[in-house]
Design a protein around this motif. Sequence first.
Motif, PDB file in Angstrom:
ATOM      1  N   ASN A 103     -33.009  63.957  64.767  1.00  9.82           N
ATOM      2  CA  ASN A 103     -31.579  63.083  64.222  1.00  9.82           C
ATOM      3  C   ASN A 103     -31.477  62.240  64.048  1.00  9.82           C
ATOM      4  O   ASN A 103     -30.267  61.978  63.249  1.00  9.82           O
ATOM      5  N   SER A 104     -32.326  60.909  62.776  1.00  7.55           N
ATOM      6  CA  SER A 104     -31.610  60.644  61.736  1.00  7.55           C
ATOM      7  C   SER A 104     -33.223  60.289  60.620  1.00  7.55           C
ATOM      8  O   SER A 104     -33.937  60.380  60.771  1.00  7.55           O
ATOM      9  N   GLY A 105     -32.415  58.893  60.166  1.00  9.93           N
ATOM     10  CA  GLY A 105     -33.176  59.034  59.131  1.00  9.93           C
ATOM     11  C   GLY A 105     -34.275  57.918  59.900  1.00  9.93           C
ATOM     12  O   GLY A 105     -35.847  57.946  58.972  1.00  9.93           O
ATOM     13  N   ALA A 106     -33.764  57.251  60.428  1.00 14.39           N
ATOM     14  CA  ALA A 106     -34.984  56.503  61.040  1.00 14.39           C
ATOM     15  C   ALA A 106     -36.036  57.032  62.431  1.00 14.39           C
ATOM     16  O   ALA A 106     -37.447  56.663  61.969  1.00 14.39           O
ATOM     17  N   GLU A 107     -35.662  57.949  62.656  1.00 18.47           N
ATOM     18  CA  GLU A 107     -36.481  58.532  63.287  1.00 18.47           C
ATOM     19  C   GLU A 107     -37.457  59.261  62.969  1.00 18.47           C
ATOM     20  O   GLU A 107     -38.399  59.587  63.267  1.00 18.47           O
ATOM     21  N   ALA A 108     -37.089  60.308  62.006  1.00 20.88           N
ATOM     22  CA  ALA A 108     -37.660  60.482  60.662  1.00 20.88           C
ATOM     23  C   ALA A 108     -39.189  59.892  60.012  1.00 20.88           C
ATOM     24  O   ALA A 108     -39.587  60.685  60.265  1.00 20.88           O
ATOM     25  N   ASN A 109     -38.457  58.822  60.054  1.00 20.47           N
ATOM     26  CA  ASN A 109     -39.548  57.617  59.307  1.00 20.47           C
ATOM     27  C   ASN A 109     -40.630  57.417  60.153  1.00 20.47           C
ATOM     28  O   ASN A 109     -41.825  56.953  60.373  1.00 20.47           O
ATOM     29  N   GLU A 110     -40.119  56.985  61.147  1.00 22.17           N
ATOM     30  CA  GLU A 110     -41.169  56.937  63.204  1.00 22.17           C
ATOM     31  C   GLU A 110     -41.378  57.723  63.183  1.00 22.17           C
ATOM     32  O   GLU A 110     -42.740  58.064  63.787  1.00 22.17           O
ATOM     33  N   SER A 134     -36.899  48.017  49.220  1.00 19.85           N
ATOM     34  CA  SER A 134     -36.442  49.490  50.208  1.00 19.85           C
ATOM     35  C   SER A 134     -35.923  49.124  51.194  1.00 19.85           C
ATOM     36  O   SER A 134     -35.070  48.267  52.076  1.00 19.85           O
ATOM     37  N   PHE A 135     -35.179  50.254  51.940  1.00 19.52           N
ATOM     38  CA  PHE A 135     -34.623  50.317  53.343  1.00 19.52           C
ATOM     39  C   PHE A 135     -35.323  51.682  53.867  1.00 19.52           C
ATOM     40  O   PHE A 135     -35.112  53.156  53.132  1.00 19.52           O
ATOM     41  N   HIS A 136     -36.137  51.898  55.137  1.00 20.79           N
ATOM     42  CA  HIS A 136     -36.200  53.202  55.886  1.00 20.79           C
ATOM     43  C   HIS A 136     -35.442  52.993  57.452  1.00 20.79           C
ATOM     44  O   HIS A 136     -35.951  54.175  58.438  1.00 20.79           O
ATOM     45  N   GLY A 137     -34.491  52.455  57.512  1.00 16.44           N
ATOM     46  CA  GLY A 137     -34.304  52.320  59.073  1.00 16.44           C
ATOM     47  C   GLY A 137     -34.019  51.095  59.465  1.00 16.44           C
ATOM     48  O   GLY A 137     -34.236  49.821  59.486  1.00 16.44           O
ATOM     49  N   ARG A 138     -33.128  51.108  61.024  1.00 20.31           N
ATOM     50  CA  ARG A 138     -32.418  50.118  61.747  1.00 20.31           C
ATOM     51  C   ARG A 138     -33.483  49.777  62.817  1.00 20.31           C
ATOM     52  O   ARG A 138     -33.363  49.134  63.347  1.00 20.31           O
ATOM     53  N   LEU A 186     -42.418  55.258  50.059  1.00 23.78           N
ATOM     54  CA  LEU A 186     -41.758  54.791  49.189  1.00 23.78           C
ATOM     55  C   LEU A 186     -40.214  55.539  49.013  1.00 23.78           C
ATOM     56  O   LEU A 186     -40.135  57.063  49.446  1.00 23.78           O
ATOM     57  N   GLU A 187     -39.114  55.304  48.591  1.00 25.32           N
ATOM     58  CA  GLU A 187     -38.328  56.153  48.088  1.00 25.32           C
ATOM     59  C   GLU A 187     -37.888  56.660  46.736  1.00 25.32           C
ATOM     60  O   GLU A 187     -38.315  55.367  45.779  1.00 25.32           O
ATOM     61  N   GLY A 188     -37.556  57.753  45.902  1.00 25.77           N
ATOM     62  CA  GLY A 188     -37.463  57.840  44.791  1.00 25.77           C
ATOM     63  C   GLY A 188     -36.773  57.120  44.318  1.00 25.77           C
ATOM     64  O   GLY A 188     -36.960  56.814  42.764  1.00 25.77           O
ATOM     65  N   GLY A 191     -32.084  53.208  47.360  1.00 23.49           N
ATOM     66  CA  GLY A 191     -30.210  53.804  47.779  1.00 23.49           C
ATOM     67  C   GLY A 191     -29.771  51.920  48.107  1.00 23.49           C
ATOM     68  O   GLY A 191     -28.906  52.149  46.983  1.00 23.49           O
ATOM     69  N   GLU A 192     -30.192  51.325  49.044  1.00 21.17           N
ATOM     70  CA  GLU A 192     -29.171  50.634  49.929  1.00 21.17           C
ATOM     71  C   GLU A 192     -29.529  49.687  48.692  1.00 21.17           C
ATOM     72  O   GLU A 192     -29.299  48.790  49.070  1.00 21.17           O
ATOM     73  N   GLY A 193     -30.703  49.641  48.689  1.00 16.86           N
ATOM     74  CA  GLY A 193     -31.812  47.867  47.784  1.00 16.86           C
ATOM     75  C   GLY A 193     -31.277  47.936  46.552  1.00 16.86           C
ATOM     76  O   GLY A 193     -31.289  47.315  45.890  1.00 16.86           O
ATOM     77  N   MET A 219     -42.851  60.198  51.381  1.00 18.34           N
ATOM     78  CA  MET A 219     -41.464  59.565  50.365  1.00 18.34           C
ATOM     79  C   MET A 219     -40.699  60.502  51.777  1.00 18.34           C
ATOM     80  O   MET A 219     -40.248  60.767  52.543  1.00 18.34           O
ATOM     81  N   ASP A 220     -39.810  58.862  50.895  1.00 18.41           N
ATOM     82  CA  ASP A 220     -38.733  58.688  52.267  1.00 18.41           C
ATOM     83  C   ASP A 220     -37.478  59.605  51.131  1.00 18.41           C
ATOM     84  O   ASP A 220     -37.168  58.829  50.219  1.00 18.41           O
ATOM     85  N   GLU A 221     -36.742  60.317  51.419  1.00 14.85           N
ATOM     86  CA  GLU A 221     -35.848  61.122  50.607  1.00 14.85           C
ATOM     87  C   GLU A 221     -34.528  61.227  51.511  1.00 14.85           C
ATOM     88  O   GLU A 221     -34.078  62.597  51.144  1.00 14.85           O
ATOM     89  N   VAL A 222     -34.462  60.176  52.449  1.00 12.44           N
ATOM     90  CA  VAL A 222     -33.525  60.568  53.387  1.00 12.44           C
ATOM     91  C   VAL A 222     -31.703  60.143  52.958  1.00 12.44           C
ATOM     92  O   VAL A 222     -31.128  61.453  53.062  1.00 12.44           O
ATOM     93  N   GLN A 223     -32.055  59.233  51.504  1.00  9.33           N
ATOM     94  CA  GLN A 223     -31.169  59.185  50.614  1.00  9.33           C
ATOM     95  C   GLN A 223     -30.672  60.006  49.480  1.00  9.33           C
ATOM     96  O   GLN A 223     -30.424  60.670  48.647  1.00  9.33           O
ATOM     97  N   THR A 224     -32.011  60.211  49.073  1.00  3.87           N
ATOM     98  CA  THR A 224     -31.601  61.201  48.090  1.00  3.87           C
ATOM     99  C   THR A 224     -32.388  62.464  47.764  1.00  3.87           C
ATOM    100  O   THR A 224     -32.465  63.482  47.025  1.00  3.87           O
ATOM    101  N   ALA A 248     -32.943  63.292  56.205  1.00  2.00           N
ATOM    102  CA  ALA A 248     -31.265  63.430  57.147  1.00  2.00           C
ATOM    103  C   ALA A 248     -30.660  63.692  56.366  1.00  2.00           C
ATOM    104  O   ALA A 248     -30.002  64.328  55.331  1.00  2.00           O
ATOM    105  N   LYS A 249     -29.887  62.395  56.387  1.00  2.00           N
ATOM    106  CA  LYS A 249     -27.976  62.279  55.565  1.00  2.00           C
ATOM    107  C   LYS A 249     -27.773  63.637  55.065  1.00  2.00           C
ATOM    108  O   LYS A 249     -26.619  64.072  56.403  1.00  2.00           O
ATOM    109  N   GLY A 250     -28.362  64.277  54.013  1.00  2.00           N
ATOM    110  CA  GLY A 250     -27.108  65.000  54.479  1.00  2.00           C
ATOM    111  C   GLY A 250     -28.047  66.769  54.232  1.00  2.00           C
ATOM    112  O   GLY A 250     -27.144  67.565  54.208  1.00  2.00           O
TER     113      GLY A 250
END
Length: 390
Positions: A103-110, A134-138, A186-188, A191-193, A219-224, A248-250
């Motif tokens: 349901n979310s980016g953090a959960e996908a990364n978990e 980097s930013f990977h979730g909360r 890593l993120e490509g 974003g937040e960073g 690859m964390d593609e949550v924002q990219t 996630a996100k989009g």
Amino acid sequence: MIYDKLKAQDDEYLLHSYGRAPVAIKSGKGSIAEDYDGKKYIDFTSGIGVNVLGYCPDNWVNAVTAQLKNVQHVCNYYINDNCTELAEKLTKAAGMSRAFFCNSGAEANECAIKIARKSGAAKGKWKIITLVNSFHGRTLTTLAATGQDVFHRTFLPLTDGFLHVEGNDIEALKNAITDDVCAVMLEGVQGEGGVIPMAKEYLQAVRALCDEKDILMIMDEVQTGVGRTGYFYSYQSADILPDVATSAKGLAGGLPIGACLVSEKLKDIFVPSDNGSTFGGNPVVCAGAVEIVNTVADEAFLKSVQEKGAYITEKLNAMDKVSFVRGQGMIIGIKVENGMDAHTIMDKCIEKGLLILTAKGDMCRFLPPLNISYEDIDAGLKIFEEAINS
Ligand SMILES: *Cc1c(COP(=O)(O)O)cnc(C)c1O
């Protein structure tokens, strides 16, 4: 002002975990948001990269509302065609083999982190390297993965086993890979960073190094992801495939979703009960996501994102007060040197009817809907230029 009433209610009854902008959004169509007092805004945020095709696109609304009338939820003991269709289309667009939905980016990364731990378990490998900024979730584990101390401080101890190295520095990564490391994440483009792109050569070198050391590249593609960079996933711009990709996100165009995708060599990593999610693969959400993937995973559409990104970047570079622009496709970071910080610029833009974001390092950040018209781009950029000149 209806805003003042809502702000008072928000202050009273919600935990104060968000810094709120002086805007409450009631509705939207395309790239235009409207607040409760009837003021309109050009939206260069897409709800932080979520509403990739803008507000309420017709085909997406039709698919989602039609599915709502069929069935709203089935538990994961049962199969549903929206979920299977999304899995097939998404893995094909990504060049990957299998998907897990949550349901979310953090959960996908978990999920990606669990896969990395499981794949390394037999070899005594369990540590994961991520990048500074980097930013990977909360969640406590994705916070540990996040390479920015500001998010950590008051929540210690976090999950053990995360190391952070500088991005775009292959030697730093090489030196950090000890025998107990199971993965690099890593993120490509961070974003937040601060909207910091990783070089194509760096991503290719990370891929080669992970192969050499027999560890996973995540690859964390949550924002990219989902077309944001002008490629379906940003790793496709470097002609590589990671072992695991998160999205996630989009992905569902505005409904909550997360996805963790694995390559061929990991397709049997999970057995029943290794992971699960009550809402993961929800039929309504997946119906929306299928519409998004159908539109975005298209060569001509992705090319149009690259062209719009280049157009926006060129226009920004021509503005007096802009000192540099960076990013990829339509994830765009702008450094303005005019004596105002990025938050002040954001507030000036709101006054004049434009929504933008900020990022680390006093950056302004644009994540416009991928199908925004050139007319709306021009109108938004005109407001931005007025705001930074004021
Ligand atoms: C937003 C974001 C996340 C977290 O996603 P949530 O859906 O808020 O959990 C993780 N990684 C990146 C790169 C993000 O931009």
